[in-house]
Design a protein around this motif. Sequence first.
Motif, PDB file in Angstrom:
ATOM      1  N   GLU A  44       0.841  -1.211   0.000  1.00  0.00           N
ATOM      2  CA  GLU A  44       0.000   0.000   0.000  1.00  0.00           C
ATOM      3  C   GLU A  44       0.878   1.264   0.000  1.00  0.00           C
ATOM      4  O   GLU A  44       0.647   2.185  -0.781  1.00  0.00           O
ATOM      5  N   TRP A  45       1.872   1.298   0.887  1.00  0.00           N
ATOM      6  CA  TRP A  45       2.767   2.464   0.944  1.00  0.00           C
ATOM      7  C   TRP A  45       3.519   2.652  -0.364  1.00  0.00           C
ATOM      8  O   TRP A  45       3.711   3.764  -0.823  1.00  0.00           O
ATOM      9  N   SER A  46       3.969   1.541  -0.951  1.00  0.00           N
ATOM     10  CA  SER A  46       4.787   1.645  -2.163  1.00  0.00           C
ATOM     11  C   SER A  46       3.979   2.110  -3.370  1.00  0.00           C
ATOM     12  O   SER A  46       4.551   2.436  -4.410  1.00  0.00           O
ATOM     13  N   LYS A  47       2.667   2.170  -3.249  1.00  0.00           N
ATOM     14  CA  LYS A  47       1.843   2.751  -4.321  1.00  0.00           C
ATOM     15  C   LYS A  47       1.831   4.276  -4.226  1.00  0.00           C
ATOM     16  O   LYS A  47       1.474   4.954  -5.168  1.00  0.00           O
ATOM     17  N   LEU A  54      11.227   3.481   0.779  1.00  0.00           N
ATOM     18  CA  LEU A  54      10.914   2.770   2.022  1.00  0.00           C
ATOM     19  C   LEU A  54      12.135   2.085   2.623  1.00  0.00           C
ATOM     20  O   LEU A  54      12.185   1.836   3.820  1.00  0.00           O
ATOM     21  N   VAL A  55      13.126   1.785   1.785  1.00  0.00           N
ATOM     22  CA  VAL A  55      14.324   1.083   2.250  1.00  0.00           C
ATOM     23  C   VAL A  55      15.345   2.103   2.759  1.00  0.00           C
ATOM     24  O   VAL A  55      15.846   2.923   1.993  1.00  0.00           O
ATOM     25  N   VAL A  73      18.722  -6.559  -3.642  1.00  0.00           N
ATOM     26  CA  VAL A  73      17.571  -5.675  -3.461  1.00  0.00           C
ATOM     27  C   VAL A  73      17.546  -4.734  -4.656  1.00  0.00           C
ATOM     28  O   VAL A  73      18.199  -3.694  -4.669  1.00  0.00           O
ATOM     29  N   LYS A  74      16.803  -5.151  -5.685  1.00  0.00           N
ATOM     30  CA  LYS A  74      16.878  -4.420  -6.950  1.00  0.00           C
ATOM     31  C   LYS A  74      15.523  -4.123  -7.585  1.00  0.00           C
ATOM     32  O   LYS A  74      15.464  -3.467  -8.617  1.00  0.00           O
ATOM     33  N   ASP A  75      14.445  -4.617  -6.980  1.00  0.00           N
ATOM     34  CA  ASP A  75      13.129  -4.340  -7.547  1.00  0.00           C
ATOM     35  C   ASP A  75      12.081  -4.377  -6.429  1.00  0.00           C
ATOM     36  O   ASP A  75      12.419  -4.619  -5.268  1.00  0.00           O
ATOM     37  N   PHE A  76      10.852  -4.115  -6.803  1.00  0.00           N
ATOM     38  CA  PHE A  76       9.767  -4.058  -5.827  1.00  0.00           C
ATOM     39  C   PHE A  76       9.705  -5.321  -4.965  1.00  0.00           C
ATOM     40  O   PHE A  76       9.686  -5.252  -3.742  1.00  0.00           O
ATOM     41  N   SER A  78      11.921  -7.807  -4.342  1.00  0.00           N
ATOM     42  CA  SER A  78      13.062  -8.036  -3.446  1.00  0.00           C
ATOM     43  C   SER A  78      13.124  -6.967  -2.361  1.00  0.00           C
ATOM     44  O   SER A  78      13.509  -7.244  -1.225  1.00  0.00           O
ATOM     45  N   GLY A  79      12.705  -5.747  -2.687  1.00  0.00           N
ATOM     46  CA  GLY A  79      12.682  -4.670  -1.697  1.00  0.00           C
ATOM     47  C   GLY A  79      11.683  -4.955  -0.586  1.00  0.00           C
ATOM     48  O   GLY A  79      11.996  -4.815   0.599  1.00  0.00           O
ATOM     49  N   ILE A  80      10.486  -5.374  -0.970  1.00  0.00           N
ATOM     50  CA  ILE A  80       9.457  -5.685   0.029  1.00  0.00           C
ATOM     51  C   ILE A  80       9.896  -6.878   0.879  1.00  0.00           C
ATOM     52  O   ILE A  80       9.725  -6.883   2.103  1.00  0.00           O
ATOM     53  N   GLN A  81      10.488  -7.879   0.258  1.00  0.00           N
ATOM     54  CA  GLN A  81      10.916  -9.065   1.006  1.00  0.00           C
ATOM     55  C   GLN A  81      11.977  -8.726   2.051  1.00  0.00           C
ATOM     56  O   GLN A  81      11.926  -9.205   3.183  1.00  0.00           O
ATOM     57  N   ILE A  82      12.932  -7.883   1.702  1.00  0.00           N
ATOM     58  CA  ILE A  82      13.980  -7.528   2.670  1.00  0.00           C
ATOM     59  C   ILE A  82      13.383  -6.721   3.814  1.00  0.00           C
ATOM     60  O   ILE A  82      13.782  -6.864   4.971  1.00  0.00           O
ATOM     61  N   LEU A  83      12.390  -5.874   3.520  1.00  0.00           N
ATOM     62  CA  LEU A  83      11.742  -5.101   4.575  1.00  0.00           C
ATOM     63  C   LEU A  83      10.911  -5.987   5.503  1.00  0.00           C
ATOM     64  O   LEU A  83      10.841  -5.734   6.708  1.00  0.00           O
ATOM     65  N   LEU A  84      10.310  -7.017   4.951  1.00  0.00           N
ATOM     66  CA  LEU A  84       9.563  -7.961   5.789  1.00  0.00           C
ATOM     67  C   LEU A  84      10.509  -8.719   6.720  1.00  0.00           C
ATOM     68  O   LEU A  84      10.174  -8.970   7.873  1.00  0.00           O
TER      69      LEU A  84
END
Length: 118
Positions: A44-47, A54-55, A73-76, A78-84
């Motif tokens: 939701e935030w990334s929209k 966010l990172v 960490v190179k795309d949406f 992988s970015g979301i996964q690392i933040l989780l």
Amino acid sequence: MVEIYGIKNCNTVKKALDWLAEHEISYTFHDFKKEPAREEKLTEWSKKVSWEQLVNKKGTTWRKLSKEEQDNVKDFSSGIQILLQHNSMIKRPIIEYNDLILLGFDDNVYLSTLKLPH
């Protein structure tokens, strides 16, 4: 209503919470240590702001990752996964107000965006 997300002992979060209190703006605080961010919320935030924003690549958690982990960490996705996996890597605080998302603490942005009538 203002929703604020972060970690209580983060200095930037403390500044934001102090600012809200000083300006008598009520809010609900969500502590990532007690309520880890969920994928739905990150999406939701990334929209509204890019996943890259966010990172927090300036923080300790990012620097502790291996070079390989950082390079992955190179795309949406992988970015979301690392933040989780590492909620402490999420840029903080995140403020939700109406349809806006504010990242970090900026007195001028807060004044122009969050100054609500009492």
